[in-house]
Design a protein around this motif. Structure first.
Motif, short mmCIF file in Angstrom:
data_model
loop_
_atom_site.label_atom_id
_atom_site.label_comp_id
_atom_site.label_asym_id
_atom_site.label_seq_id
_atom_site.Cartn_x
_atom_site.Cartn_y
_atom_site.Cartn_z
N ILE A 20 42.63 -45.92 44.22
CA ILE A 20 42.72 -44.44 43.33
C ILE A 20 43.29 -44.55 42.04
O ILE A 20 43.07 -43.50 41.46
N PHE A 21 44.12 -45.59 41.87
CA PHE A 21 45.07 -45.75 40.65
C PHE A 21 45.28 -47.11 40.46
O PHE A 21 45.32 -47.91 40.97
N ALA A 22 44.95 -47.28 38.75
CA ALA A 22 45.27 -48.82 38.48
C ALA A 22 45.94 -48.78 37.14
O ALA A 22 45.61 -47.60 36.10
N LEU A 23 47.01 -49.44 37.01
CA LEU A 23 47.79 -49.56 35.77
C LEU A 23 47.96 -50.90 35.42
O LEU A 23 48.30 -51.80 36.06
N GLU A 24 47.84 -50.98 33.84
CA GLU A 24 48.06 -52.36 33.33
C GLU A 24 48.71 -52.34 32.25
O GLU A 24 48.89 -51.60 31.46
N SER A 25 49.71 -53.46 32.15
CA SER A 25 50.52 -53.66 30.90
C SER A 25 49.96 -54.93 30.16
O SER A 25 50.24 -55.94 30.56
N ASP A 26 49.37 -54.57 28.92
CA ASP A 26 48.74 -55.87 27.99
C ASP A 26 48.82 -55.45 26.73
O ASP A 26 48.04 -55.65 25.82
N SER A 27 49.92 -54.74 26.18
CA SER A 27 50.27 -54.67 24.56
C SER A 27 51.57 -55.05 24.26
O SER A 27 52.05 -54.32 23.47
N GLY A 28 52.16 -56.11 24.94
CA GLY A 28 53.56 -56.41 24.60
C GLY A 28 54.53 -55.87 25.41
O GLY A 28 54.44 -54.79 25.97
N GLY A 29 55.68 -56.42 25.19
CA GLY A 29 57.04 -56.09 25.78
C GLY A 29 57.99 -55.04 24.87
O GLY A 29 59.01 -55.00 25.14
N PHE A 30 57.15 -54.51 24.07
CA PHE A 30 58.13 -53.58 22.93
C PHE A 30 58.33 -52.03 23.68
O PHE A 30 58.20 -51.95 25.01
N ASP A 67 41.59 -55.88 32.43
CA ASP A 67 41.73 -56.63 33.79
C ASP A 67 41.22 -55.50 34.70
O ASP A 67 40.64 -55.76 35.89
N ILE A 68 41.70 -54.21 34.59
CA ILE A 68 41.42 -53.04 35.54
C ILE A 68 40.07 -52.20 35.47
O ILE A 68 39.53 -51.59 36.12
N ALA A 69 39.76 -52.50 34.16
CA ALA A 69 38.41 -51.78 33.67
C ALA A 69 37.13 -52.11 34.81
O ALA A 69 36.47 -51.33 34.88
N PRO A 70 37.01 -53.19 35.23
CA PRO A 70 35.92 -53.36 36.26
C PRO A 70 35.96 -52.80 37.63
O PRO A 70 35.10 -52.29 38.23
N LEU A 71 37.08 -52.10 37.88
CA LEU A 71 37.38 -51.00 38.86
C LEU A 71 36.99 -49.57 38.72
O LEU A 71 36.86 -48.98 39.66
N LYS A 72 36.38 -49.48 37.26
CA LYS A 72 36.11 -48.04 37.10
C LYS A 72 35.09 -47.62 37.82
O LYS A 72 34.00 -48.12 38.14
N ASN A 73 35.24 -46.26 38.40
CA ASN A 73 34.09 -45.34 39.18
C ASN A 73 34.77 -43.96 38.95
O ASN A 73 35.63 -43.71 38.44
N ASP A 74 34.17 -43.23 39.72
CA ASP A 74 34.40 -41.91 39.53
C ASP A 74 35.47 -41.27 40.37
O ASP A 74 36.02 -40.20 40.18
N ASN A 75 36.08 -42.17 41.17
CA ASN A 75 37.14 -41.87 42.15
C ASN A 75 38.49 -42.73 41.86
O ASN A 75 39.39 -42.74 42.65
N ILE A 76 38.53 -43.16 40.55
CA ILE A 76 39.82 -43.89 40.27
C ILE A 76 40.37 -43.29 38.98
O ILE A 76 39.61 -42.99 38.16
#
Length: 457
Positions: A347-357, A397-406
């Motif tokens: 139902i939810f996915a969060l990614e950190s891929d823009s640096g540790g700033f 990395d989480i983009a392939p999970l995309k659907n109408d329920n997430i």
């Protein structure tokens, strides 16, 4: 009277819930800033293991290390998910120079682009034509390009406050430049590094030959921004100069690797899954601290922070350290395929891929109903100055999970320094600020907490 009582009870319940949220989030930030583990984990990942190119020994060492850390955290389950990944190796250090006249040369810093073929053993020396983006090839035509090295010199636009917008505006020359230049008879390509400042660090990154036959593929390298400025200026003075470069990279057969996964099982809705993650692989020039060691340790820290504050999740919270984001996205695709095969409800996915700033907020890929819920939480993040909530992208990395329920989300740190380090030897642990890294982890844990509490619309 009954109506007023109901309204009073609803308001009281809302205030109590908000107070609970404020207290839990405060505990998360306090724990992260006073007793965080992510910086120490990143130190080991960066300084004891180093750059983690997909298919390399270092990538496997990172898999082993992060699994060991997750095993030590008392999670409900930790496992490795097999992933078949591409294997490209750089070989011996690249070498290049500008030849103004026979015997008169200036060395310039270059690095092979990820996925490039090698030059012939003795290197390539040829005349140079400069273009400002792929569209410039058509303007010159085959007659002026045949037998030459194409120099792609479109810089990142400094006018954009969002530096990722500047990156997207010229990354096509790195990714597709060699495939397009080969159609005009070019013998190689040199691409200006995607970097907003002038320095001597060449920045690598993935490139693709598309459907170009193997025998027609030409070598591709990035040149530092200082090198690009020198080459451009020299060409203006003397269009007849030659450029020489040599690289020994090669593509090997696909090899076995893994996504590293750990989870805390939900107590109320265990079949609803919340994912937090980053990618474990990196390029090989630096140690991959910002891209994306930071995102990995922050994601691991999310689960540790929730446990450390005594929080018992309603839903299953899963950390995923994805393999092969940089040159294939195999980890993200494999994870989504396996989730679909098992009928898992994410139902939810969060990614950190823009640096540790320093974290500024989050971007969300979702419908308006869910974004409205997110906006109602903004005041909870304002005390921490993390309240830029926008609609936009999430993470590769989480983009392939995309659907109408997430709902998909990405952590958005301050981006002004990110491309100083991105894909270069300048991406090292020394450039990560401990407090900024910890603030990012706390922000991610707080958002995961809220989605666990309230679900999605």
């Amino acid at each position: 009277m009954k109506y007023l009582l109901v309204v009073f009870l609803l308001i009281t319940a809302h205030i109590e819930a908000q107070n609970n949220d404020q207290n839990q989030i405060k505990e998360i930030y306090t724990s992260a800033l006073t007793d965080g583990n992510g910086y120490a984990w990143l130190n080991y990942l960066s300084n004891q293991i180093g750059g983690r190119l997909s298919g390399s020994l270092q990538a496997q060492q990172a898999v082993d290390y992060t699994k060991k850390v997750l095993d030590s955290m008392g999670l409900d389950r930790v496992w490795l998910q097999p992933v078949k990944v591409p294997k490209w190796v750089r070989g011996t250090p690249e070498f290049a120079y500008i030849e103004s006249d026979p015997g008169l040369t200036n060395n310039v810093p270059i690095c092979a682009l990820g996925g490039s073929v090698a030059t012939p053993f003795g290197g390539i020396k040829a005349g140079v034509v400069e273009v400002h983006g792929i569209e410039g090839l058509k303007t010159l035509g085959k007659e002026k390009i045949q037998g030459k090295i194409v120099f792609f010199n479109k810089p990142m636009d400094p006018a954009n406050i969002n530096t990722f917008q500047s990156y997207r505006g010229c990354s096509d020359q790195r990714y597709s430049g060699a495939a397009e230049a080969a159609k005009y008879g070019a013998v190689g390509v040199i691409v200006r590094s995607l970097n907003l400042r002038l320095d001597d660090f060449p920045h690598t990154g993935a490139m693709s030959y598309g459907d170009t036959p193997v025998g027609d593929r030409i070598p591709a390298a990035a040149i530092s921004t200082n090198g690009a400025e020198l080459l451009s200026a020299t060409l203006k003075l003397n269009p007849g100069i030659n450029f020489f470069f040599r690289q020994n990279c090669k593509i090997l057969p696909d090899t076995d690797s893994f996504n590293v996964i750990g989870e805390i099982k939900g107590s109320t809705y265990p079949n609803e899954v919340l994912v937090v993650g980053g990618h474990l692989d990196s390029w090989d020039l630096g140690d991959g601290s910002h891209d994306d060691g930071a995102g990995c340790v922050q994601s691991m820290e999310v689960l540790r922070l929730l446990k450390a504050t005594g929080y018992k999740p309603k839903r299953t919270i899963r950390v995923v350290l994805f393999m092969n984001e940089e040159n294939g996205l195999r980890g993200g695709k494999t994870y989504a395929e396996q989730a679909a095969k098992k009928n898992e409800k994410h139902i939810f996915a969060l990614e950190s891929d823009s640096g540790g700033f320093t974290p500024r907020g989050f971007s969300f890929d979702c419908d308006q109903a869910n974004f409205s819920q997110v906006e109602s939480w903004k005041s909870l993040f304002e005390p921490y100055l993390v309240h830029l909530f926008i609609k936009g992208g999430s993470g590769s990395d989480i983009a392939p999970l995309k659907n109408d329920n997430i709902v998909l989300a990405g952590l958005r740190p301050d981006s002004q320094r990110y491309f100083d380090h991105h894909h270069s030897a300048n991406d090292t642990f020394a450039h990560v600020n401990k407090r900024e890294l910890e603030l990012g982890a706390a922000s991610m844990a707080s958002l995961i907490y809220l989605f666990d509490q309230y679900g999605i619309k």
